[in-house]
Design an enzyme around this catalytic site. Structure first.
Site, PDB file in Angstrom:
ATOM      1  NE  ARG A  54       0.363   1.223   3.453  1.00  0.00           N
ATOM      2  CZ  ARG A  54       1.345   2.044   3.726  1.00  0.00           C
ATOM      3  NH1 ARG A  54       2.577   1.628   3.790  1.00  0.00           N
ATOM      4  NH2 ARG A  54       1.112   3.331   3.929  1.00  0.00           N
ATOM      5  N   GLY A  55       0.238   2.360  -0.156  1.00  0.00           N
ATOM      6  CA  GLY A  55       1.011   3.585  -0.331  1.00  0.00           C
ATOM      7  C   GLY A  55       1.038   3.915  -1.813  1.00  0.00           C
ATOM      8  CB  ALA A  56       0.282   6.982  -3.712  1.00  0.00           C
ATOM      9  NE  ARG A  91      -6.287   0.787  -1.208  1.00  0.00           N
ATOM     10  CZ  ARG A  91      -5.495   1.304  -0.254  1.00  0.00           C
ATOM     11  NH1 ARG A  91      -4.208   0.988  -0.226  1.00  0.00           N
ATOM     12  NH2 ARG A  91      -5.974   2.141   0.652  1.00  0.00           N
ATOM     13  CD  GLN A 203      -2.943   2.540   7.043  1.00  0.00           C
ATOM     14  OE1 GLN A 203      -3.536   2.852   8.071  1.00  0.00           O
ATOM     15  NE2 GLN A 203      -3.517   2.573   5.858  1.00  0.00           N
ATOM     16  CG  ASP A 244      -2.854   8.089  -0.731  1.00  0.00           C
ATOM     17  OD1 ASP A 244      -2.822   8.694   0.367  1.00  0.00           O
ATOM     18  OD2 ASP A 244      -2.457   6.924  -0.888  1.00  0.00           O
ATOM     19  CG  ASN A 254      -2.095  11.609   3.230  1.00  0.00           C
ATOM     20  OD1 ASN A 254      -1.518  10.818   2.483  1.00  0.00           O
ATOM     21  ND2 ASN A 254      -1.771  11.747   4.509  1.00  0.00           N
ATOM     22  CE  LYS A 255      -5.010   5.699   4.804  1.00  0.00           C
ATOM     23  NZ  LYS A 255      -5.925   4.857   3.995  1.00  0.00           N
TER      24      LYS A 255
HETATM   25  C1  LIG Z   1       3.657   7.854   0.084  1.00  0.00           C
HETATM   26  S1  LIG Z   1       1.987   7.562  -0.172  1.00  0.00           S
HETATM   27  C2  LIG Z   1       1.515   7.093   1.417  1.00  0.00           C
HETATM   28  C3  LIG Z   1       0.058   7.296   1.659  1.00  0.00           C
HETATM   29  O1  LIG Z   1      -0.688   6.107   1.360  1.00  0.00           O
HETATM   30  C4  LIG Z   1      -1.397   5.733   2.525  1.00  0.00           C
HETATM   31  O2  LIG Z   1      -2.644   5.168   2.246  1.00  0.00           O
HETATM   32  P1  LIG Z   1      -2.814   3.536   2.257  1.00  0.00           P
HETATM   33  O3  LIG Z   1      -1.998   3.030   3.403  1.00  0.00           O
HETATM   34  O4  LIG Z   1      -4.310   3.348   2.421  1.00  0.00           O
HETATM   35  O5  LIG Z   1      -2.314   3.082   0.915  1.00  0.00           O
HETATM   36  C5  LIG Z   1      -1.549   7.022   3.290  1.00  0.00           C
HETATM   37  O6  LIG Z   1      -2.545   7.865   2.728  1.00  0.00           O
HETATM   38  C6  LIG Z   1      -0.174   7.599   3.102  1.00  0.00           C
HETATM   39  O7  LIG Z   1      -0.021   8.958   3.380  1.00  0.00           O
END
Ligand SMILES: CSC[C@H]1O[C@H](OP(=O)(O)O)[C@H](O)[C@@H]1O
Length: 361
Positions: A54-56, A91, A203, A244, A254-255
């Site tokens: 996960r993570g963009a 996603r 996270q 994201d 973002n989250k």
């Molecule tokens: C460097 S992008 C990280 C970004 O992604 C996370 O979302 P997820 O864990 O649901 O993929 C979160 O928004 C982070 O800031």
């Protein structure tokens, strides 16, 4: 597993050389470091959907490898279109997913079938390598912000607050929001990180805390609701978060919870920075109003997963059986609440995004 001395981590995804990739399965952290082999488009789609990766930036890189795996099996236009559709549906919020898929598809479209698989692996590797380089540059520009905060309070520890995980686990390497932190730590700057636990998937508690512990960076886990209180009492020098999808006007998706942190920072005069690698910039969106916000399962809110005293990993319900839950996974922070965007080309004001990245060259 240890990060390297300068804080840059080992990669989160790597090609195995036999038509598959291997990832760190982030659903097992922090209690277990486990890797997982992804050998089909379905494996890749599942890993993205259930957040093993996960993570963009990492979502984008993983999807690019997914296209390479697909091209190995069947490089035809129809098969690649289907693979792209499957991966894109995993996603909706991180713009890197569509960006990476389009980039690989564009390269393959102009090639004869017999050359497509190799080209897809080459492009996926390029996306991964570029991500590490972009994040390293973000780290350098963000380091200057931490040094400025240190200069304002000589001899004292710089306290940074971050939300969710925008660390190396969210990318192919370095991380975005954490890259400046790792570089400051490696430079011997006394730094401490307030780690938002980041409900509901935690996270921060499960991933950012694990990363920082591995790197030996001093940090303190806090409830998401504690950040405003810490800012009111002068215990946060700056906030650095990830994104994201950032719109052309500088609105930052973002989250979930990021917006509330930005409001508290604005109210307390705490600089609020967003680490933004250019593949996460969506210049097709004039504002954050139209960013697709992922709605995830309510069980992520009604249940929490942890390790029991005897080492078992279990999920338990934290509410009544009949209680419904809403689970928007992201929110949008208006550009007016963003002090600066820490990009690979420098720290820029939101209103300069089109000027600096308009050509994207
Ligand atoms: C460097 S992008 C990280 C970004 O992604 C996370 O979302 P997820 O864990 O649901 O993929 C979160 O928004 C982070 O800031």
């Amino acid at each position: 597993m240890k990060t390297s001395a300068d804080g840059s981590a080992r990669r989160t995804i790597w090609a195995t050389g036999d038509g598959a990739v291997e990832i760190i399965d982030q659903t097992r952290l922090p209690h277990e470091y486990a890797t997982k082999r992804l050998a089909s488009v379905e494996d890749v789609a599942e890993a993205i959907a259930v957040m093993r990766v996960r993570g963009a930036p990492l979502i984008g890189a993983t999807a690019a490898y997914g296209m390479a795996i697909a091209a190995d099996v069947d490089p035809s236009d129809a098969a690649l279109a289907l693979a792209r559709q499957i991966l894109f549906a995993t996603r909706p919020t991180a713009v890197n997913l569509g960006w990476a898929l389009a980039r690989v598809a564009d390269v393959l479209a102009s090639l004869p079938l017999e050359r497509r698989a190799e080209a897809a692996w080459t492009e996926a590797e390029a996306i991964a390598a570029e991500d590490i380089a972009l994040n390293g540059a973000i780290g350098d520009h963000g380091l200057a912000l931490i040094k400025a905060a240190q200069k304002a309070r000589p001899g004292e520890t710089v306290n940074v607050l971050t939300h969710c995980n925008a660390g190396w686990l969210a990318t192919v390497g370095w991380g975005t929001a954490t890259a400046p932190i790792y570089k400051a730590h490696a430079a011997g700057i006394p730094i401490h990180v307030w780690v938002d636990e980041t409900r509901p998937r935690n996270q921060g508690a499960s991933l950012t805390a694990w990363e920082l512990a591995e790197a030996g960076v001093p940090h303190t886990l806090i409830a998401d609701n504690a950040g405003g209180h810490l800012m009111q009492h002068g215990r946060v020098d700056l906030c650095i978060v990830g994104t994201d999808r950032t719109a052309a006007n500088g609105d930052v998706c973002n989250k979930i919870g990021t917006y509330l942190k930005a409001l508290a920072a604005h109210d307390n005069g705490v600089p609020f920075y967003v680490a933004l690698p250019s593949p996460t910039l969506d210049l097709s969106l004039q504002s954050g109003r139209d960013v697709p916000i992922e709605e995830r399962a309510g069980t992520e809110v009604t249940e929490i997963t942890g390790r029991t005293a005897d080492g078992r990993i279990e999920s338990v319900c934290v509410t009544t059986p009949s209680t419904a839950a809403a689970n928007p996974a992201f929110d949008v922070t208006p550009a007016r609440l963003v002090t600066g965007l820490v990009t690979e080309r420098g720290v820029i004001e939101p209103e300069r995004l089109r000027e600096v990245f308009g050509s994207r060259a």
